[in-house]
Design an enzyme around this catalytic site. Structure first.
Site, PDB file in Angstrom:
ATOM      1  CE  LYS A 125      13.280   2.058  -1.598  1.00 56.64           C
ATOM      2  NZ  LYS A 125      13.202   2.757  -2.908  1.00 56.64           N
ATOM      3  NE  ARG A 152      13.100   6.980  -8.792  1.00 57.93           N
ATOM      4  CZ  ARG A 152      13.063   5.815  -8.108  1.00 57.93           C
ATOM      5  NH1 ARG A 152      11.897   5.340  -7.677  1.00 57.93           N
ATOM      6  NH2 ARG A 152      14.163   5.130  -7.893  1.00 57.93           N
ATOM      7  CG  HIS A 162      16.605   2.630  -9.612  1.00 56.81           C
ATOM      8  ND1 HIS A 162      17.083   1.652  -8.767  1.00 56.81           N
ATOM      9  CD2 HIS A 162      15.265   2.456  -9.658  1.00 56.81           C
ATOM     10  CE1 HIS A 162      16.063   0.935  -8.311  1.00 56.81           C
ATOM     11  NE2 HIS A 162      14.949   1.396  -8.858  1.00 56.81           N
ATOM     12  NE  ARG A 220      20.779   1.168  -6.042  1.00 54.61           N
ATOM     13  CZ  ARG A 220      21.051   1.418  -7.317  1.00 54.61           C
ATOM     14  NH1 ARG A 220      22.301   1.681  -7.686  1.00 54.61           N
ATOM     15  NH2 ARG A 220      20.101   1.423  -8.230  1.00 54.61           N
ATOM     16  CE1 TYR A 263     -18.880   1.325  10.765  1.00 55.30           C
ATOM     17  CE2 TYR A 263     -16.680   0.460  10.363  1.00 55.30           C
ATOM     18  CZ  TYR A 263     -17.546   1.217  11.124  1.00 55.30           C
ATOM     19  OH  TYR A 263     -17.075   1.871  12.235  1.00 55.30           O
ATOM     20  CB  CYS A 290     -13.194  -2.066  10.731  1.00 52.55           C
ATOM     21  SG  CYS A 290     -14.726  -3.010  10.690  1.00 52.55           S
ATOM     22  CG  ASP A 329      -8.807   0.866  14.487  1.00 52.04           C
ATOM     23  OD1 ASP A 329      -7.768   1.366  14.030  1.00 52.04           O
ATOM     24  OD2 ASP A 329      -9.819   1.534  14.785  1.00 52.04           O
TER      25      ASP A 329
END
Length: 384
Positions: free
Chosen positions: A44, A142, A171, A227, A271, A319, A321
């Site tokens: 997942k 859950r 779980h 799992r 910044y 930042c 990017d």
């Protein structure tokens, strides 16, 4: 998005995925099993940021018996990528997703009768039988049918010829502490629910409850299948598993320098100017990755990167990017200055030095799961 060359052509920041390490980790979990027991590989969240389709191909070729995902779209992508093994969704999706489940042979987890019966009706219309796994609520609160209500639930849906139970599972919330009261209580509740189903003559299919930590710490609860999730990618789920299983990190994060400069003393960087150049000679290097790539802004002025086998400090606010690092010369510690295009390591090993997901997670006050998933959001992946 996967790059076909060793370095992406469009951006000088990337994730490297070590197929060999992934294969060895998968074999390590297979080695925990007795004959007849199965391995479900959890892929997942794009395989925890590692690339679900490519990782699943490696796992499938190494003996994975089943794959687990979180969403219908994740399952469809595996099928489109050539994965043929059974796929389980670890939750109950919306009713509108039922046709896609049946079309792509993806098993849902079931815990409401409305979904189960709608699933069966659609399966009959499509001339097939919809397999599912019954999720049992044993204490995590859950998802799932409460462990005291599994018999009534199954009686309310088992009449339908369009559905078939392929497995039952729960779980664990505290599998990092198998001697704790909460873990033992959940396990007892699950065992009692499974026994009740069997005593009533109901099919249970594949019985499974162990996640990564329980798979390593408690072999007695392996049942029919384990799992494995985070451990497949070489990350320890908790401190208790470290001495018991040697795992190899699968992901490295790297970048190349896009700019170098030597600002004057007192000049600010980034910044807010949270870092200013001190008296000593400092070279500021820009790297093209930031918090949109999973490098959390909370790490600003607190983390290191590796350059030529040495740690250098990230400086200034990270930042969206980009981020900046400082190569600082002192009379007793001379580091060769970087040049445009030089490679630096954000996560991984360089010579004798290593920066791990765990180190970064500790700085952020989170877990290695979140760190790994974050780096998979936008950075290209290079498989080797």
């Amino acid at each position: 998005m996967a790059a076909t060359s060793r370095h992406p052509l469009t951006r000088w920041a990337w994730v490297e995925i070590d197929r060999g390490a992934l294969r060895r980790n998968t074999r390590a979990f297979k080695s925990l099993l007795k004959p007849g027991q199965k391995l479900c590989c959890v892929v997942k969240a794009d395989a925890y940021g590692h690339g679900a389709v490519e990782c699943a191909k490696v796992m499938q070729s190494t003996g994975a018996d089943m794959f687990a995902v979180a969403t219908v779209d994740e399952g469809v992508r595996l099928r489109d990528g050539g994965i043929t093994a059974p796929i389980l969704i670890l939750s109950e999706p919306p009713l509108d997703a039922i046709p896609l489940l049946l079309e792509h042979r993806i098993m849902p987890s079931i815990y409401t009768s409305d979904f189960a019966l709608a699933y069966g009706e659609c399966a009959v219309q499509m001339g097939t039988v919809g397999k599912y796994h019954l999720a049992i609520e044993t204490g995590m609160n859950r998802i799932g049918v409460h462990y005291t209500q599994v018999l009534d639930f199954r009686r309310s849906i088992d009449f339908h010829r369009g559905i078939a139970c392929d497995g039952v599972f729960t779980h664990f919330a505290t599998a990092d502490d198998i001697d704790g009261w909460d873990y033992k209580l959940q396990r007892r509740r699950f065992d009692e629910a499974v026994a009740a189903l069997r005593d009533a003559g109901m099919e249970c299919g594949i019985v499974h409850c162990d996640n990564t930590p329980a798979s390593i710490l408690d072999p007695s609860s392996h049942n029919d299948m384990i799992r494995a999730g985070i451990g497949l990618y070489g990350l320890q789920p908790c401190d208790a598993t470290r001495p018991l299983m040697d795992l190899e990190p699968v992901m490295s994060v790297k970048a190349r320098v896009t700019r170098t400069t030597r600002p004057a003393m007192g000049e600010g960087v980034g910044y807010g100017f949270t870092y200013r150049v001190p008296r000593t000679a400092v070279q500021i290097c820009t790297l093209p990755l930031g918090y949109a790539d999973g490098l959390s802004r909370t790490l600003s002025n607190r983390m290191d990167v590796l350059y030529r086998g040495e740690r250098i400090r990230q400086v200034g606010n990270i930042c969206m990017d980009q981020c900046m690092v400082a190569i600082q010369q002192t009379p007793i510690h001379q580091i060769r200055e970087a040049e445009y295009g030089d490679e630096m390591v954000i996560i991984g090993r360089d010579g004798d030095e290593q920066i791990t997901m765990d180190e970064m997670a500790k700085l952020r006050g989170t877990i290695n799961y979140e760190v790994a998933c974050g780096f998979g959001m936008r950075l290209e992946k290079v498989y080797r």
